[in-house]
Design a protein around this motif. Sequence first.
Motif, PDB file in Angstrom:
ATOM      1  N   GLN A 107       1.974   1.429  -4.907  1.00 53.11           N
ATOM      2  CA  GLN A 107       3.408   1.456  -5.182  1.00 53.11           C
ATOM      3  C   GLN A 107       3.718   2.001  -6.576  1.00 53.11           C
ATOM      4  OE1 GLN A 107       4.774  -2.442  -2.785  1.00 53.11           O
ATOM      5  NE2 GLN A 107       6.332  -1.051  -3.421  1.00 53.11           N
ATOM      6  N   GLN A 108       2.784   1.794  -7.511  1.00 50.90           N
ATOM      7  CA  GLN A 108       2.992   2.351  -8.847  1.00 50.90           C
ATOM      8  C   GLN A 108       2.961   3.878  -8.789  1.00 50.90           C
ATOM      9  OE1 GLN A 108       3.759   0.227 -11.174  1.00 50.90           O
ATOM     10  NE2 GLN A 108       3.990   1.636 -12.877  1.00 50.90           N
ATOM     11  N   LEU A 109       2.058   4.413  -7.981  1.00 52.01           N
ATOM     12  CA  LEU A 109       1.959   5.883  -7.869  1.00 52.01           C
ATOM     13  C   LEU A 109       3.110   6.471  -7.053  1.00 52.01           C
ATOM     14  CD1 LEU A 109      -1.862   6.566  -7.348  1.00 52.01           C
ATOM     15  CD2 LEU A 109      -0.569   6.492  -9.446  1.00 52.01           C
ATOM     16  N   MET A 110       3.665   5.636  -6.174  1.00 54.65           N
ATOM     17  CA  MET A 110       4.806   6.104  -5.365  1.00 54.65           C
ATOM     18  C   MET A 110       6.118   6.113  -6.151  1.00 54.65           C
ATOM     19  SD  MET A 110       4.521   3.829  -1.921  1.00 54.65           S
ATOM     20  CE  MET A 110       6.200   4.159  -1.426  1.00 54.65           C
ATOM     21  N   ALA A 111       6.141   5.336  -7.246  1.00 56.44           N
ATOM     22  CA  ALA A 111       7.405   5.099  -7.947  1.00 56.44           C
ATOM     23  C   ALA A 111       8.035   6.396  -8.443  1.00 56.44           C
ATOM     24  CB  ALA A 111       7.150   4.165  -9.117  1.00 56.44           C
ATOM     25  N   PRO A 112       9.348   6.523  -8.292  1.00 56.09           N
ATOM     26  CA  PRO A 112      10.003   7.740  -8.771  1.00 56.09           C
ATOM     27  C   PRO A 112      10.044   7.791 -10.286  1.00 56.09           C
ATOM     28  CG  PRO A 112      11.626   6.173  -7.978  1.00 56.09           C
ATOM     29  CD  PRO A 112      10.284   5.562  -7.721  1.00 56.09           C
ATOM     30  N   LEU A 113       9.908   9.001 -10.828  1.00 61.42           N
ATOM     31  CA  LEU A 113       9.929   9.184 -12.283  1.00 61.42           C
ATOM     32  C   LEU A 113      11.016  10.189 -12.647  1.00 61.42           C
ATOM     33  CD1 LEU A 113       6.102   9.605 -12.999  1.00 61.42           C
ATOM     34  CD2 LEU A 113       7.454   7.554 -13.326  1.00 61.42           C
ATOM     35  N   GLU A 114      11.381  10.162 -13.922  1.00 63.09           N
ATOM     36  CA  GLU A 114      12.325  11.146 -14.480  1.00 63.09           C
ATOM     37  C   GLU A 114      13.570  11.279 -13.601  1.00 63.09           C
ATOM     38  OE1 GLU A 114      12.026  13.061 -17.384  1.00 63.09           O
ATOM     39  OE2 GLU A 114      10.339  11.824 -17.972  1.00 63.09           O
ATOM     40  N   ASP A 115      13.839  12.490 -13.129  1.00 65.08           N
ATOM     41  CA  ASP A 115      15.062  12.743 -12.384  1.00 65.08           C
ATOM     42  C   ASP A 115      15.055  12.093 -10.999  1.00 65.08           C
ATOM     43  OD1 ASP A 115      17.467  13.832 -12.872  1.00 65.08           O
ATOM     44  OD2 ASP A 115      17.040  15.776 -11.954  1.00 65.08           O
ATOM     45  N   GLU A 116      13.875  11.791 -10.506  1.00 61.47           N
ATOM     46  CA  GLU A 116      13.795  11.170  -9.173  1.00 61.47           C
ATOM     47  C   GLU A 116      14.337   9.747  -9.207  1.00 61.47           C
ATOM     48  OE1 GLU A 116       9.398  13.183  -8.218  1.00 61.47           O
ATOM     49  OE2 GLU A 116       9.580  11.094  -8.813  1.00 61.47           O
ATOM     50  N   ASN A 117      14.287   9.142 -10.398  1.00 62.13           N
ATOM     51  CA  ASN A 117      14.600   7.723 -10.522  1.00 62.13           C
ATOM     52  C   ASN A 117      16.082   7.513 -10.845  1.00 62.13           C
ATOM     53  OD1 ASN A 117      13.843   5.017 -10.531  1.00 62.13           O
ATOM     54  ND2 ASN A 117      13.473   5.006 -12.741  1.00 62.13           N
ATOM     55  N   GLN A 118      16.917   7.831  -9.893  1.00 58.85           N
ATOM     56  CA  GLN A 118      18.368   7.736 -10.106  1.00 58.85           C
ATOM     57  C   GLN A 118      18.857   6.329  -9.753  1.00 58.85           C
ATOM     58  OE1 GLN A 118      20.366  10.014 -11.377  1.00 58.85           O
ATOM     59  NE2 GLN A 118      18.765  11.559 -11.574  1.00 58.85           N
ATOM     60  N   PRO A 119      19.904   5.866 -10.451  1.00 60.72           N
ATOM     61  CA  PRO A 119      20.440   4.544 -10.098  1.00 60.72           C
ATOM     62  C   PRO A 119      20.934   4.523  -8.650  1.00 60.72           C
ATOM     63  CG  PRO A 119      21.383   5.321 -12.160  1.00 60.72           C
ATOM     64  CD  PRO A 119      20.640   6.475 -11.575  1.00 60.72           C
ATOM     65  N   GLY A 120      20.628   3.440  -7.971  1.00 63.10           N
ATOM     66  CA  GLY A 120      21.053   3.322  -6.574  1.00 63.10           C
ATOM     67  C   GLY A 120      21.450   1.889  -6.289  1.00 63.10           C
ATOM     68  N   THR A 121      21.843   1.635  -5.063  1.00 60.28           N
ATOM     69  CA  THR A 121      22.260   0.281  -4.694  1.00 60.28           C
ATOM     70  C   THR A 121      21.012  -0.597  -4.530  1.00 60.28           C
ATOM     71  OG1 THR A 121      22.127   0.761  -2.354  1.00 60.28           O
ATOM     72  CG2 THR A 121      24.239   1.209  -3.410  1.00 60.28           C
ATOM     73  N   PRO A 122      21.181  -1.920  -4.617  1.00 54.80           N
ATOM     74  CA  PRO A 122      20.019  -2.811  -4.396  1.00 54.80           C
ATOM     75  C   PRO A 122      19.388  -2.581  -3.025  1.00 54.80           C
ATOM     76  CG  PRO A 122      21.855  -4.048  -5.307  1.00 54.80           C
ATOM     77  CD  PRO A 122      22.376  -2.686  -5.007  1.00 54.80           C
ATOM     78  N   LEU A 123      20.182  -2.212  -2.031  1.00 56.41           N
ATOM     79  CA  LEU A 123      19.616  -1.970  -0.697  1.00 56.41           C
ATOM     80  C   LEU A 123      18.686  -0.771  -0.703  1.00 56.41           C
ATOM     81  CD1 LEU A 123      22.510  -2.676   1.825  1.00 56.41           C
ATOM     82  CD2 LEU A 123      20.276  -3.740   1.784  1.00 56.41           C
ATOM     83  N   TYR A 124      19.030   0.272  -1.451  1.00 59.26           N
ATOM     84  CA  TYR A 124      18.149   1.443  -1.552  1.00 59.26           C
ATOM     85  C   TYR A 124      16.808   1.020  -2.151  1.00 59.26           C
ATOM     86  CZ  TYR A 124      16.333   6.013  -2.788  1.00 59.26           C
ATOM     87  OH  TYR A 124      15.521   7.120  -2.892  1.00 59.26           O
ATOM     88  N   THR A 125      16.885   0.200  -3.216  1.00 59.85           N
ATOM     89  CA  THR A 125      15.661  -0.277  -3.863  1.00 59.85           C
ATOM     90  C   THR A 125      14.802  -1.078  -2.890  1.00 59.85           C
ATOM     91  OG1 THR A 125      16.850  -0.360  -5.936  1.00 59.85           O
ATOM     92  CG2 THR A 125      14.817  -1.603  -5.848  1.00 59.85           C
ATOM     93  N   GLU A 126      15.434  -1.938  -2.091  1.00 63.48           N
ATOM     94  CA  GLU A 126      14.671  -2.735  -1.119  1.00 63.48           C
ATOM     95  C   GLU A 126      14.013  -1.819  -0.074  1.00 63.48           C
ATOM     96  OE1 GLU A 126      13.989  -5.703  -1.567  1.00 63.48           O
ATOM     97  OE2 GLU A 126      15.545  -6.424  -2.920  1.00 63.48           O
ATOM     98  N   GLY A 127      14.733  -0.778   0.311  1.00 62.50           N
ATOM     99  CA  GLY A 127      14.163   0.174   1.270  1.00 62.50           C
ATOM    100  C   GLY A 127      12.957   0.879   0.683  1.00 62.50           C
ATOM    101  N   TYR A 128      13.061   1.258  -0.585  1.00 66.51           N
ATOM    102  CA  TYR A 128      12.002   2.044  -1.231  1.00 66.51           C
ATOM    103  C   TYR A 128      10.808   1.163  -1.611  1.00 66.51           C
ATOM    104  CZ  TYR A 128      10.062   5.920  -3.848  1.00 66.51           C
ATOM    105  OH  TYR A 128       9.252   6.940  -4.269  1.00 66.51           O
ATOM    106  N   ASN A 129      11.096  -0.014  -2.171  1.00 69.78           N
ATOM    107  CA  ASN A 129      10.013  -0.840  -2.735  1.00 69.78           C
ATOM    108  C   ASN A 129       9.469  -1.903  -1.798  1.00 69.78           C
ATOM    109  OD1 ASN A 129       9.776   0.389  -5.178  1.00 69.78           O
ATOM    110  ND2 ASN A 129      11.042  -1.044  -6.303  1.00 69.78           N
TER     111      ASN A 129
END
Lengths: 79, 684
Positions: B265-287
């Motif tokens: 999951q650390q390697l999957m994590a978005p960086l720089e421009d990929e890491n845009q603010p999103g809703t908590p639901l988006y975060t739950e979907g991703y993480n």
Amino acid sequence: MSTVHNNRYDLAGIELSRLIKTAIVGKIIPMGNFRGGPGGRCLVVLALLHYLGYPVYRILAQYGHRLQILRRIAVKLRR
Amino acid sequence: MNFTTYYSLDSLIAAGKKEARDKEAISVDLFDTLLVRRIHDPDLVKLPVARYIAGLAAARGLKWSWRKVQSTRDTIEQGNRAATGQKFTDHEACYPLFMRELLEVIFQGGYDESLLERVTEYELTMENSMLVPRRKLVDWLKELAAEGKRIFVISDMYLPASHLEKLVAHAGVLDLIEAVVSSADTFLAKASGLAYPMIAEKYSVRPEAWLHIGDNPFSDGLRAFDAGLTAMIIHDPGEDQRKSITKRYYNYSDGRPFWRGRVLQQLMAPLEDENQPGTPLYTEGYNFIGPLIGIFIQRIAELCRKQNITKVFFLSREGWTFKKYWEKATPWLFPGDDLPETEYLYVSRMALAGASCAYQGLTQTNADIAFLPAGNRDFRDVCRIFSLKPERFAGHLADHGLAVDTCLSHVHDGYDPENRKKFELLLEDESFQAEVKRQTMDANRAMERYFDEAGLFSHKNVAIVDIGWLGTIQRFLFEAIAHRPDCPYCHGFLFGATRGIPYPESERNMIAGVMYDRNRFDLAASTLFYAQDIFEEACRAPHPTLNGYRLTEEGYELEFRKTDDAIGQAELHQDEYFAPLQQGIIDSAARFGAAAALLGYSFDDWKPWINYLLVSKLAFPRAAEVANIKNRHHLDDFHGSKKPKADFGRGLKPLWGQSQLQLKFNPLLRIRYFFRHLRGRINE
């Protein structure tokens, strides 16, 4: 609004602090098979890096070359 | 010092803007300056490439383990560097040269240039997946290009410029760049300082009008200054911290399997421009949900290869997300391998229930399944589920002392066990069964035509992938096609198999839970029981459920549920609410594939982390998580609308149904529920 990867390079919603809490509870009640779990030392090192990493690396980046003496002392102490 | 070091990109860019005013050319180092790596060690990218080459060799009957491939590559590369060192100051290597040599050693007479192309393509794709452009630097380069400055990208790297251009294109700045210069082409590197005069001469750049930006104080700083350039160095402590964290997760995962999922999951994590603010639901979907689905998909692909399964059928409606994830993740996980074909199959319990009766009639077990939901009470509910017309059974029911409204479920008022015995006798009545078969035959024929078109009968081994839980859909599906001589071997893979009613497993009809299976004790994974509906809703396709298959003169027609009633509207509302969650899941797919391919772990390696995720998120959720992730509506057409006895279900309020007040302020609530869950699993 929050980001998936927070400014401490931790993952939102599954932060290290949460893992530490679960690991502590897991010592008391059975929670399932974590195949050895995270390990206390690993948790301490990662907690330091996530929560105090930036100031430490900021100092090292700027003054690291002047702190060689401290490194030498640390190496001696390890021996 | 003859160059300036900056400790943040902002301060470097601010100073760089002033410096660049009187410069004609600006050059930027590529790695760790213009592009940052998700991984701490660039050599880790070589490992999936070694596995890829070992796979290609195995396909040709050559026994080469990936470790042997990697060590041979290292040896050849070192040899090339030593040879270069005899003629040049820098000990550089050139990828096409040493990779060709490696492939010739491995494939001997079977080597051809297409092999080198395939391997190069894969290596560059893996490199690209681990590289992220630094947005602020890219934006500044765009400004500089707009001002008419000449921009160069310079790198000391074994990849030649033609290959590096693909990585620069990934950063989105290739059209701004005058030239990409790599030490692999000339063996003149920044490290010795020889690259700078060579570039100055080749591109007619005056050193005093040239600003160079990089991360290495020696080759980008001192050497550039010695060559007469103005040099600026970036040393970002944030990057040091990030890489140090990644390095720890990676190293710990080697000795402690628990960390393998975390490093993924650390390697999957978005960086720089990929890491845009999103809703908590988006975060739950991703993480949370995304990685779980990824691991599920990876396991299915592994099992398909092992069991020679040639086609995977993702069942509607959760299969829609599974199939999307498969398409994005498996090309990374199994490059070059012949993966099974995939198909999204429109099915539902309601649509298949009727079709399953066409040859075997209405079985006792299937009738029992109909009475599992508390909302089903009488024969009318049985008819609704199995697409039967109740009025045509009036005679049969009367013969057995029953009526369509006779209560047959023990959770409803008016239940008499004698009536249930009469109903069981009715199921043994041949004329009753003949009428059942007659009424369901058309649906079965239409279904068979659809399945035939989807290719279900053209394969010997097929995988049937569904979210769970009892395996009812596969049960009905197999029963509906079991009479056919070309009925395939159905390997059912469920996200979670909670079972409940024994599944009629046979050689041709197998089913297993991947993340959780009630047939094996797995306390952590059994926490799926806490909130099964959220997984269903999170993965559900944005189309209504299938009501049935209609036989037409031309073939068949799929009949979908209408969305204009209250339930249909509620489902649309649910889709809209969970849209960010689904987006998070889908966005995580390609990064999951790349990270999992780089790490080379399989399902058993991820399992401790899956267990942690499930326990932590489902059994010990935060109050805000319950508020966010809990589905607003959940459609279950199988469930009737009859109200059970007043005392039914009392005292069984689930944790995820508790109020926010309880979740926030009752400190022992989760522990109490977990002990109850633990007791339940042990007593099973």
